[in-house]
Design a protein around this motif. Structure first.
Motif, PDB file in Angstrom:
ATOM      1  N   LEU A  66       0.814  -1.216   0.000  1.00  0.00           N
ATOM      2  CA  LEU A  66       0.000   0.000   0.000  1.00  0.00           C
ATOM      3  C   LEU A  66       0.850   1.270   0.000  1.00  0.00           C
ATOM      4  CD1 LEU A  66      -2.958  -0.895   2.359  1.00  0.00           C
ATOM      5  CD2 LEU A  66      -2.719  -1.168  -0.091  1.00  0.00           C
ATOM      6  N   ARG A 114      -2.651  -9.685  -5.163  1.00  0.00           N
ATOM      7  CA  ARG A 114      -2.027  -9.181  -3.936  1.00  0.00           C
ATOM      8  C   ARG A 114      -2.988  -9.327  -2.760  1.00  0.00           C
ATOM      9  NH1 ARG A 114      -3.223  -4.425  -2.132  1.00  0.00           N
ATOM     10  NH2 ARG A 114      -3.480  -3.317  -4.102  1.00  0.00           N
ATOM     11  N   ALA A 115      -4.259  -8.959  -2.989  1.00  0.00           N
ATOM     12  CA  ALA A 115      -5.238  -8.982  -1.900  1.00  0.00           C
ATOM     13  C   ALA A 115      -5.634 -10.398  -1.524  1.00  0.00           C
ATOM     14  CB  ALA A 115      -6.481  -8.176  -2.297  1.00  0.00           C
ATOM     15  N   GLN A 164      -5.709  -2.059   9.264  1.00  0.00           N
ATOM     16  CA  GLN A 164      -5.077  -0.769   9.444  1.00  0.00           C
ATOM     17  C   GLN A 164      -5.540  -0.138  10.755  1.00  0.00           C
ATOM     18  OE1 GLN A 164      -5.068   1.529   5.877  1.00  0.00           O
ATOM     19  NE2 GLN A 164      -5.627  -0.225   4.633  1.00  0.00           N
ATOM     20  N   ALA A 201     -11.493   4.292   8.032  1.00  0.00           N
ATOM     21  CA  ALA A 201     -12.655   5.171   7.915  1.00  0.00           C
ATOM     22  C   ALA A 201     -13.940   4.382   8.141  1.00  0.00           C
ATOM     23  CB  ALA A 201     -12.669   5.810   6.537  1.00  0.00           C
ATOM     24  N   VAL A 217     -18.065   3.855   7.422  1.00  0.00           N
ATOM     25  CA  VAL A 217     -19.164   4.147   6.517  1.00  0.00           C
ATOM     26  C   VAL A 217     -20.438   4.055   7.335  1.00  0.00           C
ATOM     27  CG1 VAL A 217     -20.346   3.435   4.436  1.00  0.00           C
ATOM     28  CG2 VAL A 217     -17.898   3.109   4.632  1.00  0.00           C
ATOM     29  N   PHE A 246     -17.052  -7.461   2.999  1.00  0.00           N
ATOM     30  CA  PHE A 246     -16.110  -6.811   2.082  1.00  0.00           C
ATOM     31  C   PHE A 246     -14.774  -7.546   2.024  1.00  0.00           C
ATOM     32  CE2 PHE A 246     -18.673  -2.802   2.479  1.00  0.00           C
ATOM     33  CZ  PHE A 246     -18.962  -2.715   1.139  1.00  0.00           C
ATOM     34  N   TRP A 260     -14.257  -9.507  -1.088  1.00  0.00           N
ATOM     35  CA  TRP A 260     -14.186  -8.835  -2.392  1.00  0.00           C
ATOM     36  C   TRP A 260     -13.095  -9.383  -3.301  1.00  0.00           C
ATOM     37  CZ3 TRP A 260     -16.577  -5.676  -5.699  1.00  0.00           C
ATOM     38  CH2 TRP A 260     -15.816  -5.058  -6.668  1.00  0.00           C
ATOM     39  N   PRO A 261     -11.866  -9.597  -2.799  1.00  0.00           N
ATOM     40  CA  PRO A 261     -10.827 -10.098  -3.710  1.00  0.00           C
ATOM     41  C   PRO A 261     -11.190 -11.454  -4.313  1.00  0.00           C
ATOM     42  CG  PRO A 261      -9.892  -9.532  -1.571  1.00  0.00           C
ATOM     43  CD  PRO A 261     -11.362  -9.387  -1.448  1.00  0.00           C
ATOM     44  N   GLN A 278     -10.848 -12.270   4.493  1.00  0.00           N
ATOM     45  CA  GLN A 278     -10.102 -12.132   3.241  1.00  0.00           C
ATOM     46  C   GLN A 278      -9.358 -13.433   2.912  1.00  0.00           C
ATOM     47  OE1 GLN A 278      -8.306  -8.244   3.277  1.00  0.00           O
ATOM     48  NE2 GLN A 278      -7.190  -8.598   1.376  1.00  0.00           N
ATOM     49  N   ARG A 294      -7.631  12.361   2.846  1.00  0.00           N
ATOM     50  CA  ARG A 294      -7.659  11.981   4.254  1.00  0.00           C
ATOM     51  C   ARG A 294      -8.051  13.151   5.145  1.00  0.00           C
ATOM     52  NH1 ARG A 294      -2.011   8.950   4.341  1.00  0.00           N
ATOM     53  NH2 ARG A 294      -2.409   7.993   2.342  1.00  0.00           N
ATOM     54  N   LEU A 308     -15.235   2.554   1.489  1.00  0.00           N
ATOM     55  CA  LEU A 308     -14.530   2.218   2.730  1.00  0.00           C
ATOM     56  C   LEU A 308     -13.295   3.100   2.929  1.00  0.00           C
ATOM     57  CD1 LEU A 308     -14.590  -1.684   2.513  1.00  0.00           C
ATOM     58  CD2 LEU A 308     -15.953  -0.263   4.013  1.00  0.00           C
ATOM     59  N   GLY A 309     -12.969   3.905   1.940  1.00  0.00           N
ATOM     60  CA  GLY A 309     -11.772   4.742   2.025  1.00  0.00           C
ATOM     61  C   GLY A 309     -10.675   4.161   1.138  1.00  0.00           C
ATOM     62  N   SER A 330      -7.462   3.668   1.457  1.00  0.00           N
ATOM     63  CA  SER A 330      -6.504   2.723   1.995  1.00  0.00           C
ATOM     64  C   SER A 330      -7.113   1.322   2.149  1.00  0.00           C
ATOM     65  CB  SER A 330      -6.016   3.248   3.333  1.00  0.00           C
ATOM     66  OG  SER A 330      -4.810   2.681   3.669  1.00  0.00           O
ATOM     67  N   THR A 331      -8.266   1.246   2.799  1.00  0.00           N
ATOM     68  CA  THR A 331      -8.923  -0.052   2.985  1.00  0.00           C
ATOM     69  C   THR A 331      -9.280  -0.671   1.642  1.00  0.00           C
ATOM     70  OG1 THR A 331      -9.857   0.793   5.031  1.00  0.00           O
ATOM     71  CG2 THR A 331     -10.813  -1.225   4.169  1.00  0.00           C
ATOM     72  N   ARG A 376      -7.860  -0.277  -1.217  1.00  0.00           N
ATOM     73  CA  ARG A 376      -6.671  -0.805  -1.889  1.00  0.00           C
ATOM     74  C   ARG A 376      -6.206  -2.097  -1.219  1.00  0.00           C
ATOM     75  NH1 ARG A 376      -2.142   2.905  -1.935  1.00  0.00           N
ATOM     76  NH2 ARG A 376      -1.263   1.470  -3.437  1.00  0.00           N
ATOM     77  N   GLY A 377      -6.326  -2.153   0.108  1.00  0.00           N
ATOM     78  CA  GLY A 377      -5.981  -3.386   0.811  1.00  0.00           C
ATOM     79  C   GLY A 377      -6.826  -4.561   0.338  1.00  0.00           C
ATOM     80  N   LEU A 378      -8.066  -4.263  -0.084  1.00  0.00           N
ATOM     81  CA  LEU A 378      -8.952  -5.324  -0.565  1.00  0.00           C
ATOM     82  C   LEU A 378      -8.730  -5.605  -2.048  1.00  0.00           C
ATOM     83  CD1 LEU A 378     -12.234  -4.343   1.301  1.00  0.00           C
ATOM     84  CD2 LEU A 378     -10.819  -6.360   1.696  1.00  0.00           C
TER      85      LEU A 378
END
Lengths: 251, 314
Positions: free
Chosen positions: A50, A73-74, A81, A85, A87, A98, A101-102, A152, B126, B203-204, B206-207, B209-211
């Protein structure tokens, strides 16, 4: 296996990581410890692809997280993290979903639902599955995000301070759960911990970082000595033993 | 449940459209119906485009307060149009077929907005406060820039720009409406196809992209779709700043959902509903022409204040 070679990372003009070279073996729990600002979170972000390092290389099970397709990668590495954030109106079950998702890319199947159920049960979220995450306490929310990381279903789980906001009971349960995952599910877990005793009690390996460098890396039993801890944290520590487990106390 | 509410919205919108067309219909029926249909088409297109574009923007900006209107998306469109007139001359532009001209404008807006807002979204996403400030200042700056260019131009060219800027629901060019409707439908369909990925993006960065979501690419595509939608609404009637905010907030409240497959159609229909209902009330029932935009701005502005104040308290 995670192989890191001469990794440098700068945020703007501020260097954060100075030439990290190390190898993390598959299996077990590896704890990253070190004072604030040591670069632990940054290292996790670099490993998971990331944050792009300014130089050096990362390989996870042989793949380069910066060149491999995002989806692959995922499916190799999942990162929890710090303070993600929120929702509003998102249900716990949907959040955990979620994590799939990958695997399904928008078209969930029955195996995704089964995996979500397993994640909810593993982190004691069954009763909260229908609640919105913005109505949860900090600790419950933390567990929901960890469950998402678990769903995941990656061989590598990287957790950035997962014990944040958890009470002693849930902190203990989480560490026990991660320990079981590393044994039964063959997950490899890398975890940033501020509670050295959690690392002492549950981690197989410990990597001690300071000022963007690795100071020491060894099995937990070998690394946790008053000398190493003093060097890492600039504070004297005593090493005690309680019921066969090492316990460290800042003097 | 959320699906059922979207269905109710669709029914309400259809009933309202029928009422708009049929209310006190007198001879010459065909002529009046044609006029009303064109106006209704414009209202629905603008409302739907504004609603959907706002939801898209709020998702990629991770921000429930900003709208394309607030950060100057429409001002950018007017600036581009002004520059186009400046480059080709008013006469040269008028000779272009309207679909070609519209296509050019959409592409120019997409490119410019990607350069400008892509940067804003990547750097500041951010930091919510900084993002709002930068966005609003950008909007003001773009508006000022457009005005400055207009002052520099030939008066006859300026008349062309002015016509484009202040077009109202009163006179709608049927050909332009048809082009707009096609562009809007295509953009809406594309956005709906992306709905699950947009859910992840919410989800933002960063999250997401992690997914394993290619977030940068998603932002790019989303900006492109937004550019098409904003072009549609701005070209047809000119900017209504707070309509998007009103629409997106209502859509979230009403559906109680975070899923874009629900939010996008809901916001599109609520946007259309507000405009058609407003126009109906003001024009047919109160006999006043121009009050609609003012009222939408008033309520939208009040809502913006309420949202900002609520945020502070938390």
């Amino acid at each position: 296996m995670i192989e890191i070679a001469d990794l440098h990372y700068s945020a703007g003009h501020t260097p954060i990581l100075h030439g990290i070279t190390t190898t993390l073996e598959r299996g077990g729990i590896t704890a990253l410890i070190g004072p604030n600002g040591a670069g632990k979170s940054t290292l996790l972000h670099c490993i998971s692809g990331l944050e792009k390092p300014s130089s050096g290389s990362v390989r996870i099970d042989g793949i380069d997280p910066f060149t491999v397709p995002h989806r692959q990668r995922a499916r190799t590495v999942a990162l929890l993290q710090q303070s993600p954030a929120l929702v509003s109106r998102l249900k716990v079950r949907e959040l955990v979903g979620f994590g799939r998702w990958p695997h399904h890319q928008g078209r969930p199947g029955p195996e995704d639902a089964a995996q979500i159920d397993r994640a909810l049960t593993a982190f004691a979220l069954d009763d909260l599955a229908g609640r919105s995450i913005d109505t949860l306490s900090g600790g419950q929310r933390q567990r929901a995000f960890i469950a998402m990381t678990y769903a995941q279903d990656t061989p590598w789980m990287l957790l950035d301070e997962p014990l944040n906001a958890l009470d002693p009971r849930h902190a203990r349960d989480l560490m026990a759960r991660l320990h079981a995952l590393s044994r039964d599910d063959k997950r490899s877990i890398v975890i940033v911990l501020h509670d050295i005793n959690a690392a002492a009690g549950w981690a197989d390996h410990i990597v001690a970082m300071k000022d963007g460098r690795i100071l020491a890396q060894d099995s937990s039993a070998a690394l946790l000595t008053p000398e190493v801890l003093r060097e890492v944290f600039d504070t004297p520590f005593d090493l005690l033993h309680h019921k066969g487990r090492p316990v460290v106390v800042a003097r | 449940m959320a699906e059922r509410r979207v269905l109710w919205l669709a029914l309400a919108l259809m009933a309202l459209c029928a009422a708009f067309l049929a209310w006190q219909l007198r001879a010459p029926m065909g002529f009046i119906l044609g006029l009303r249909a064109a106006k209704l088409g414009a209202l629905v297109c603008v409302g739907a485009a504004t609603g959907a574009a706002t939801i898209l923007f709020q998702t990629v900006a991770s921000n429930r307060l900003l709208t394309p209107g607030l950060v100057g998306f429409d001002a950018l469109f007017i600036l581009l149009q002004t520059l186009l007139v400046l480059a080709l001359g008013g006469v040269g532009l008028a000779q272009l077929p309207s679909s070609l001209r519209f296509g050019m404008e959409v592409i120019a807006l997409a490119a410019a907005s990607t350069a400008l807002f892509g940067l804003l979204l990547r750097r500041d996403a951010r930091d919510v406060t900084r993002m709002i400030l930068t966005g609003i200042i950008l909007g003001v700056m773009l508006r000022g820039l457009a005005e400055m260019v207009q002052r520099l131009m030939d008066p006859s060219d300026f008349a062309v720009v002015q016509q484009a800027m202040f077009a109202s629901f009163g006179r709608v060019d049927p050909q332009q409406l048809a082009v707009s409707a096609v562009v809007l439908l295509a953009a809406l369909a594309a956005a709906l196809r992306m709905a699950p990925a947009l859910d992840v993006a919410a989800l933002g960065r960063s999250t997401a992209r992690g997914l394993g979501l290619d977030h940068d690419r998603l932002v790019l595509v989303t900006l492109l779709l937004m550019a098409a939608m904003v072009s549609v609404s701005t070209a047809l009637v000119g900017p209504i700043t707070f309509l998007g905010l009103l629409t997106a907030s209502l859509a979230r409240q009403l559906t109680g959902s975070h899923r874009h497959a629900i939010l996008l159609p809901a916001a599109a229909m609520i946007g259309a509903l507000i405009l058609v209902a407003g126009q109906f009330v003001f024009e047919r029932l109160m006999g006043s022409q121009s009050a609609l935009a003012v009222i939408v701005e008033l309520f939208g502005g009040l809502l913006f204040l309420a949202l900002v104040l609520k945020r502070r308290r938390r």
